[in-house]
Design a protein around this motif. Structure first.
Motif, PDB file in Angstrom:
ATOM      1  N   GLN A 145      91.649 -14.725  28.311  1.00  0.00           N
ATOM      2  CA  GLN A 145      91.283 -16.131  28.141  1.00  0.00           C
ATOM      3  C   GLN A 145      90.033 -16.466  28.943  1.00  0.00           C
ATOM      4  O   GLN A 145      89.174 -17.242  28.483  1.00  0.00           O
ATOM      5  N   ALA A 146      89.921 -15.875  30.141  1.00  0.00           N
ATOM      6  CA  ALA A 146      88.723 -16.101  30.950  1.00  0.00           C
ATOM      7  C   ALA A 146      87.487 -15.536  30.262  1.00  0.00           C
ATOM      8  O   ALA A 146      86.423 -16.178  30.227  1.00  0.00           O
ATOM      9  N   GLU A 147      87.629 -14.323  29.681  1.00  0.00           N
ATOM     10  CA  GLU A 147      86.500 -13.713  28.972  1.00  0.00           C
ATOM     11  C   GLU A 147      86.068 -14.573  27.794  1.00  0.00           C
ATOM     12  O   GLU A 147      84.866 -14.772  27.565  1.00  0.00           O
ATOM     13  N   ASN A 148      87.044 -15.057  27.042  1.00  0.00           N
ATOM     14  CA  ASN A 148      86.721 -15.886  25.882  1.00  0.00           C
ATOM     15  C   ASN A 148      86.018 -17.171  26.297  1.00  0.00           C
ATOM     16  O   ASN A 148      85.067 -17.626  25.635  1.00  0.00           O
ATOM     17  N   ALA A 149      86.479 -17.766  27.396  1.00  0.00           N
ATOM     18  CA  ALA A 149      85.852 -18.998  27.874  1.00  0.00           C
ATOM     19  C   ALA A 149      84.420 -18.741  28.323  1.00  0.00           C
ATOM     20  O   ALA A 149      83.510 -19.525  28.028  1.00  0.00           O
ATOM     21  N   GLY A 202      80.601 -20.090  26.804  1.00  0.00           N
ATOM     22  CA  GLY A 202      79.780 -20.907  27.677  1.00  0.00           C
ATOM     23  C   GLY A 202      80.556 -21.949  28.448  1.00  0.00           C
ATOM     24  O   GLY A 202      79.977 -22.913  28.956  1.00  0.00           O
ATOM     25  N   GLU A 203      81.892 -21.750  28.553  1.00  0.00           N
ATOM     26  CA  GLU A 203      82.745 -22.707  29.268  1.00  0.00           C
ATOM     27  C   GLU A 203      83.040 -22.157  30.662  1.00  0.00           C
ATOM     28  O   GLU A 203      84.120 -21.632  30.942  1.00  0.00           O
ATOM     29  N   GLY A 204      82.045 -22.252  31.531  1.00  0.00           N
ATOM     30  CA  GLY A 204      82.148 -21.651  32.858  1.00  0.00           C
ATOM     31  C   GLY A 204      83.300 -22.178  33.684  1.00  0.00           C
ATOM     32  O   GLY A 204      84.024 -21.406  34.326  1.00  0.00           O
ATOM     33  N   VAL A 240      86.456 -20.067  35.185  1.00  0.00           N
ATOM     34  CA  VAL A 240      86.803 -20.050  36.617  1.00  0.00           C
ATOM     35  C   VAL A 240      88.272 -20.422  36.816  1.00  0.00           C
ATOM     36  O   VAL A 240      88.983 -19.796  37.607  1.00  0.00           O
ATOM     37  N   ALA A 241      88.738 -21.429  36.068  1.00  0.00           N
ATOM     38  CA  ALA A 241      90.134 -21.857  36.205  1.00  0.00           C
ATOM     39  C   ALA A 241      91.089 -20.724  35.833  1.00  0.00           C
ATOM     40  O   ALA A 241      92.103 -20.496  36.507  1.00  0.00           O
TER      41      ALA A 241
END
Length: 271
Positions: free
Chosen positions: A198-202, A206-208, A212-213
């Motif tokens: 999920q972090a990779e997809n974000a 471009g949803e930095g 991070v969350a």
């Protein structure tokens, strides 16, 4: 039934035709005889002939006193044959669903539903597997072992479909139901991988802040695990990319303090 000893094939075919046809089958005595015939066929190792009779009894006479036994016998008969004949998998799933739908209060129903879910997952019918497992969770008060099986099936199926939040929820629940430390560790790894994806997809989107969350949750769940160590440094990299250097420095220091001897944080002072 009278002709069974002399011509079992004909007897089985006649019974199957009766339960599949338009004949009104509402006599309890007829149902009892059909059940006895199916049992005789099973005892003679002719489950191929017995299963349609058992299934027909369930479908045409669901209120018969032996309908539950017939439904269970149909499932068991198909389970015994499906390994040798994969084309029967659809019939097995139908029999399991039928039993669960008609006799949901029977203690055997959840196991049939879970077997169907496991079979669907093995055949890569991920949507069907997820729905079957989730239905079992919603319909019955499963014990910890069965609930754990259902959660693992649903998690893997949702992950295969890239439905990551749902997969994460199932993995987290399964982790809490793990039977031992080894299983808990394995499920923790699957959970962390799902969050990492999920972090990779974000990040790709471009949803930095969202990335991070997700990365921070790795450390919350398993601070000593490898993904958490890498996640902390990835958080710092995202901050650097965003020009948030003070936050990047603070994250790097936090990573070094959390695992001072870890190879990944060896160059933190330089960074």
């Amino acid at each position: 039934l009278r002709n069974f000893d002399r011509a079992p094939d004909a007897a089985g075919a006649g019974a199957a035709a009766l339960v599949d046809g338009d004949v009104r089958v509402d006599d309890a005595a007829i149902g009892a005889r059909l059940f006895l015939l199916a049992e005789a066929l099973s005892a003679g190792a002719d489950t191929a002939a017995a299963v349609p009779v058992f299934r027909g009894l369930v479908q045409r006479m669901p209120a018969h006193p032996r309908a539950r036994e017939a439904g269970d016998a149909a499932v068991l008969g198909l389970m015994a044959r499906v390994e040798a004949d994969a084309s029967l998998a659809g019939q097995l799933r139908a029999a399991e669903r039928d039993f669960a739908d008609r006799f949901g209060d029977d203690s055997r129903a959840p196991d049939g539903q879970l077997h169907a879910a496991r079979s669907l997952l093995a055949r890569e019918d991920h949507e069907g597997a997820a729905l079957a497992a989730e239905n079992a969770l919603a319909r019955w008060q499963l014990d910890a072992a069965r609930a754990g099986v259902a959660r693992r099936i649903a998690a893997e199926a949702r992950l295969a479909r890239e439905e990551l939040p749902a997969a994460e929820a199932h993995f987290a629940a399964a982790r809490g139901l793990a039977r031992d430390a080894a299983e808990q560790k394995a499920l923790e790894g699957r959970l962390l991988a799902t969050i990492g994806r999920q972090a990779e997809n974000a990040e790709k989107a471009g949803e930095g802040d969202a990335a991070v969350a997700h990365l921070r949750r790795l450390a919350e769940i398993a601070p000593d695990a490898e993904p958490a160590s890498a996640g902390g440094l990835n958080v710092a990299s995202l901050y650097i990319q965003a020009g948030r250097h003070a936050e990047a420095a603070a994250q790097l220091e936090a990573s070094r303090a959390a695992q001072p001897g870890h190879p990944l944080v060896a160059d933190v002072p330089l960074r």
